[in-house]
Scaffold this motif. Structure first.
Motif, mmCIF file in Angstrom:
data_model
loop_
_atom_site.group_PDB
_atom_site.id
_atom_site.type_symbol
_atom_site.label_atom_id
_atom_site.label_comp_id
_atom_site.label_asym_id
_atom_site.label_seq_id
_atom_site.Cartn_x
_atom_site.Cartn_y
_atom_site.Cartn_z
ATOM 1 N N ILE A 77 0.864 -1.178 0.000
ATOM 2 C CA ILE A 77 0.000 0.000 0.000
ATOM 3 C C ILE A 77 0.900 1.226 0.000
ATOM 4 N N GLU A 78 0.652 2.142 -0.956
ATOM 5 C CA GLU A 78 1.509 3.319 -1.110
ATOM 6 C C GLU A 78 0.709 4.536 -1.530
ATOM 7 N N PHE A 79 1.283 5.712 -1.270
ATOM 8 C CA PHE A 79 0.813 6.920 -1.930
ATOM 9 C C PHE A 79 1.369 6.911 -3.355
ATOM 10 N N PRO A 80 0.718 7.590 -4.296
ATOM 11 C CA PRO A 80 1.254 7.673 -5.661
ATOM 12 C C PRO A 80 2.655 8.292 -5.654
ATOM 13 N N ALA A 81 3.531 7.749 -6.472
ATOM 14 C CA ALA A 81 4.917 8.225 -6.497
ATOM 15 C C ALA A 81 5.570 7.785 -7.792
ATOM 16 N N GLY A 82 6.704 8.403 -8.087
ATOM 17 C CA GLY A 82 7.453 7.990 -9.254
ATOM 18 C C GLY A 82 8.741 8.759 -9.398
ATOM 19 N N LYS A 83 9.616 8.246 -10.250
ATOM 20 C CA LYS A 83 10.936 8.847 -10.401
ATOM 21 C C LYS A 83 10.885 10.084 -11.285
ATOM 22 N N ILE A 84 11.810 10.975 -11.030
ATOM 23 C CA ILE A 84 11.935 12.216 -11.777
ATOM 24 C C ILE A 84 12.682 11.937 -13.080
ATOM 25 N N ASP A 85 12.137 12.416 -14.184
ATOM 26 C CA ASP A 85 12.816 12.295 -15.469
ATOM 27 C C ASP A 85 13.949 13.318 -15.548
ATOM 28 N N PRO A 86 14.978 13.072 -16.353
ATOM 29 C CA PRO A 86 16.096 14.018 -16.467
ATOM 30 C C PRO A 86 15.609 15.422 -16.809
ATOM 31 N N GLY A 87 16.017 16.404 -15.992
ATOM 32 C CA GLY A 87 15.662 17.796 -16.214
ATOM 33 C C GLY A 87 14.252 18.173 -15.794
ATOM 34 N N GLU A 88 13.494 17.236 -15.251
ATOM 35 C CA GLU A 88 12.099 17.495 -14.885
ATOM 36 C C GLU A 88 12.004 18.179 -13.531
ATOM 37 N N ASP A 89 11.168 19.197 -13.428
ATOM 38 C CA ASP A 89 10.856 19.870 -12.175
ATOM 39 C C ASP A 89 10.065 18.910 -11.284
ATOM 40 N N THR A 90 10.271 18.984 -9.957
ATOM 41 C CA THR A 90 9.616 18.021 -9.071
ATOM 42 C C THR A 90 8.097 18.182 -9.047
ATOM 43 N N LEU A 91 7.591 19.405 -9.131
ATOM 44 C CA LEU A 91 6.143 19.580 -9.180
ATOM 45 C C LEU A 91 5.572 19.033 -10.483
ATOM 46 N N PHE A 125 16.412 10.645 -3.139
ATOM 47 C CA PHE A 125 15.621 11.588 -2.366
ATOM 48 C C PHE A 125 14.209 11.551 -2.922
ATOM 49 N N ILE A 126 13.234 11.854 -2.074
ATOM 50 C CA ILE A 126 11.835 11.889 -2.502
ATOM 51 C C ILE A 126 11.220 13.189 -2.020
ATOM 52 N N GLU A 127 10.757 14.010 -2.962
ATOM 53 C CA GLU A 127 10.037 15.233 -2.627
ATOM 54 C C GLU A 127 8.592 14.864 -2.303
ATOM 55 N N VAL A 128 8.078 15.398 -1.194
ATOM 56 C CA VAL A 128 6.722 15.104 -0.743
ATOM 57 C C VAL A 128 5.816 16.277 -1.108
ATOM 58 N N TRP A 129 4.771 15.991 -1.873
ATOM 59 C CA TRP A 129 3.790 16.995 -2.287
ATOM 60 C C TRP A 129 2.401 16.594 -1.811
ATOM 61 N N PHE A 130 1.593 17.579 -1.427
ATOM 62 C CA PHE A 130 0.185 17.372 -1.125
ATOM 63 C C PHE A 130 -0.621 17.939 -2.286
ATOM 64 N N ALA A 131 -1.740 17.307 -2.610
ATOM 65 C CA ALA A 131 -2.621 17.761 -3.680
ATOM 66 C C ALA A 131 -4.060 17.720 -3.185
ATOM 67 N N ARG A 132 -4.832 18.746 -3.537
ATOM 68 C CA ARG A 132 -6.255 18.762 -3.169
ATOM 69 C C ARG A 132 -7.052 19.421 -4.298
ATOM 70 N N GLY A 133 -8.389 19.358 -4.154
ATOM 71 C CA GLY A 133 -9.243 19.828 -5.238
ATOM 72 C C GLY A 133 -9.127 18.898 -6.431
ATOM 73 N N LEU A 134 -9.264 17.601 -6.163
ATOM 74 C CA LEU A 134 -9.002 16.594 -7.191
ATOM 75 C C LEU A 134 -10.181 16.409 -8.152
ATOM 76 N N THR A 135 -9.833 16.204 -9.411
ATOM 77 C CA THR A 135 -10.802 15.877 -10.456
ATOM 78 C C THR A 135 -10.332 14.600 -11.137
ATOM 79 N N LEU A 136 -11.241 13.638 -11.247
ATOM 80 C CA LEU A 136 -10.880 12.344 -11.830
ATOM 81 C C LEU A 136 -10.992 12.372 -13.341
ATOM 82 N N GLY A 137 -9.947 11.876 -13.982
ATOM 83 C CA GLY A 137 -9.928 11.716 -15.431
ATOM 84 C C GLY A 137 -9.507 10.300 -15.761
ATOM 85 N N GLU A 138 -8.718 10.151 -16.806
ATOM 86 C CA GLU A 138 -8.289 8.826 -17.254
ATOM 87 C C GLU A 138 -6.824 8.582 -16.889
#
Length: 196
Positions: A77-91, A125-138
């Motif tokens: 069981i996990e929160f959503p997560a994933g690796k950063i692509d080269p040059g990608e901003d963490t947000l 390292f893992i940057e921790v972000w919170f997200a709210r006001g969610l809208t479900l898509g695909e």
């Protein structure tokens, strides 16, 4: 007064250059003048998202995942997560991973902090972000990625952390952050998605 505990690299050797991880063995000079070997893995870094859904009763529900993790031979069981692509901003990575894995986009984002899950043998390292006001898509899962998305209450997550059903380090840290945010002990600087 604090002592200088820095170890200085004398020379190193690449042990493995994989498609994702690289392993090295370095000889280092210790603070007392002696030497030692250090084996470690170089990791590109990652993000984790704590997605908050507003339930009908006003209490937040959490978007979580179940995913089989081959190295430990368990579904975790996990929160959503994933690796950063080269040059990608963490947000940008956090937004991408939330959408790809869960199908959700968020109206607001807040950076909580950073964690180093395995400091003894990895640069990860893992940057921790919170997200709210969610809208479900695909969802847009990566090829070969299989996971189940579900929601849970904060109480359920805390119970799973306490009884050992949640063993993933980043998710335990996310639960710790969440507990302090909901208690009002720690605050988050929420920003509209268009401003971040």
């Amino acid at each position: 007064m604090a002592h200088d505990l820095t170890e200085h690299k004398l020379h190193g050797q690449a042990l493995l250059r994989g498609g994702f991880l690289h392993a090295f063995r370095d000889e280092v000079r210790l603070p007392d003048g002696g030497t030692a070997q250090r084996e470690y893995i170089v990791h590109p870094g990652a993000v984790m998202v704590v997605p908050l859904l507003q339930a009908a009763d006003g209490a937040p529900r959490l978007v979580l995942e179940r995913q089989y993790r081959y190295p430990v031979q368990r579904t975790i069981i996990e929160f959503p997560a994933g690796k950063i692509d080269p040059g990608e901003d963490t947000l940008a990575c956090a937004r991408r991973e939330l959408l790809e894995e869960t199908g959700y986009t968020a109206r607001e984002w807040a950076r909580a902090g950073v964690l180093h899950p395995v400091v003894a043998y990895s640069t990860e390292f893992i940057e921790v972000w919170f997200a709210r006001g969610l809208t479900l898509g695909e969802r847009r899962l990566d090829e070969g990625e299989f996971l189940e998305v579900f929601t849970a209450t904060t109480g359920e997550l805390m119970q799973w952390c306490r009884d050992g059903q949640v063993t993933d380090a980043k998710t335990l840290i996310g639960a710790f952050w969440l507990q302090n945010v909901l208690a009002g002990t720690w605050s988050l600087d929420w920003q509209p998605a268009s401003d971040t």
